[in-house]
Design an enzyme around this catalytic site. Sequence first.
Site, PDB file in Angstrom:
ATOM      1  N   HIS A  74       0.835  -1.206   0.000  1.00 19.83           N
ATOM      2  CA  HIS A  74       0.000   0.000   0.000  1.00 19.83           C
ATOM      3  C   HIS A  74       0.867   1.253   0.000  1.00 19.83           C
ATOM      4  O   HIS A  74       1.906   1.289   0.638  1.00 19.83           O
ATOM      5  CB  HIS A  74      -0.937   0.001   1.217  1.00 19.83           C
ATOM      6  CG  HIS A  74      -2.108  -0.892   1.012  1.00 19.83           C
ATOM      7  ND1 HIS A  74      -3.343  -0.413   0.642  1.00 19.83           N
ATOM      8  CD2 HIS A  74      -2.242  -2.227   1.075  1.00 19.83           C
ATOM      9  CE1 HIS A  74      -4.174  -1.422   0.496  1.00 19.83           C
ATOM     10  NE2 HIS A  74      -3.525  -2.543   0.752  1.00 19.83           N
ATOM     11  N   PRO A  75       0.391   2.283  -0.698  1.00 20.99           N
ATOM     12  CA  PRO A  75       1.142   3.539  -0.746  1.00 20.99           C
ATOM     13  C   PRO A  75       0.912   4.370   0.516  1.00 20.99           C
ATOM     14  O   PRO A  75      -0.060   4.166   1.239  1.00 20.99           O
ATOM     15  CB  PRO A  75       0.528   4.249  -1.955  1.00 20.99           C
ATOM     16  CG  PRO A  75      -0.902   3.784  -1.948  1.00 20.99           C
ATOM     17  CD  PRO A  75      -0.836   2.336  -1.493  1.00 20.99           C
ATOM     18  N   GLN A  95      -8.075   8.048  -2.313  1.00 19.54           N
ATOM     19  CA  GLN A  95      -7.420   9.180  -1.657  1.00 19.54           C
ATOM     20  C   GLN A  95      -8.077  10.501  -2.050  1.00 19.54           C
ATOM     21  O   GLN A  95      -8.268  11.375  -1.206  1.00 19.54           O
ATOM     22  CB  GLN A  95      -5.913   9.187  -1.957  1.00 19.54           C
ATOM     23  CG  GLN A  95      -5.189   8.047  -1.251  1.00 19.54           C
ATOM     24  CD  GLN A  95      -3.698   8.263  -1.120  1.00 19.54           C
ATOM     25  OE1 GLN A  95      -3.221   9.397  -1.090  1.00 19.54           O
ATOM     26  NE2 GLN A  95      -2.956   7.170  -1.000  1.00 19.54           N
ATOM     27  N   PHE A 126       1.171   3.245   6.917  1.00 21.77           N
ATOM     28  CA  PHE A 126      -0.128   3.417   7.562  1.00 21.77           C
ATOM     29  C   PHE A 126      -1.208   3.132   6.527  1.00 21.77           C
ATOM     30  O   PHE A 126      -1.205   3.708   5.443  1.00 21.77           O
ATOM     31  CB  PHE A 126      -0.242   4.865   8.058  1.00 21.77           C
ATOM     32  CG  PHE A 126      -1.542   5.195   8.723  1.00 21.77           C
ATOM     33  CD1 PHE A 126      -1.757   4.870  10.049  1.00 21.77           C
ATOM     34  CD2 PHE A 126      -2.540   5.858   8.023  1.00 21.77           C
ATOM     35  CE1 PHE A 126      -2.959   5.204  10.675  1.00 21.77           C
ATOM     36  CE2 PHE A 126      -3.736   6.194   8.643  1.00 21.77           C
ATOM     37  CZ  PHE A 126      -3.937   5.864   9.966  1.00 21.77           C
ATOM     38  N   VAL A 130     -10.243   4.805   3.698  1.00 23.92           N
ATOM     39  CA  VAL A 130     -10.536   6.234   3.761  1.00 23.92           C
ATOM     40  C   VAL A 130     -11.969   6.595   3.381  1.00 23.92           C
ATOM     41  O   VAL A 130     -12.395   7.722   3.636  1.00 23.92           O
ATOM     42  CB  VAL A 130      -9.545   7.059   2.896  1.00 23.92           C
ATOM     43  CG1 VAL A 130      -8.126   6.906   3.409  1.00 23.92           C
ATOM     44  CG2 VAL A 130      -9.648   6.700   1.433  1.00 23.92           C
TER      45      VAL A 130
END
Length: 175
Positions: A74-75, A95, A126, A130
């Site tokens: 994950h970014p 995002q 992290f 979202v």
Amino acid sequence: MSDKTLTPRPSNLSREQFVSQYGDIYEHSPWVAEIAWDQGLSEKEDTPSGLAEVLGAVLNAAGPERQLEVIRAHPDLAGKAAIAGELTDDSTREQAGAGLDQCSPEELARFERLNQAYKDQFGFPFVIAVKGKDRYDILEAFKTRLKNSADEERRTAIEQINQIARFRLQGRVER
């Protein structure tokens, strides 16, 4: 969670077709879909919630090292990959939906500091589902989760990744 049927129906697909269609649900981790298909799919898995349960069970059953691979795929939130436009389509939409593409320079610097503190502490990025959150909720979650133990945070990240998968599958019937 919708009980609409996914198209194409997962239970009707060959392994290759299934992985091609659903292998991207978990960020850069098609092995989750491969194992789910290998275990056998029924009509119960033709809905977003049904398929999310099976895929989530595969990830939950994986060993800690394999789980860490998925987490590390994950970014960073509002990180360099996002700024450079290098995220997957799903990550970019997610995002942006949380307003992370609208951060001020000060907010971006705060995200960068928190991302680095988190990675320094836990050794992985992290991860948070979202959808339904804004950047302020996410910044608050950083502060809370930095207090977790490494094992607790790995489990939390896996829960969040499974939630992301549910949202992604749901999005496929809503498009």
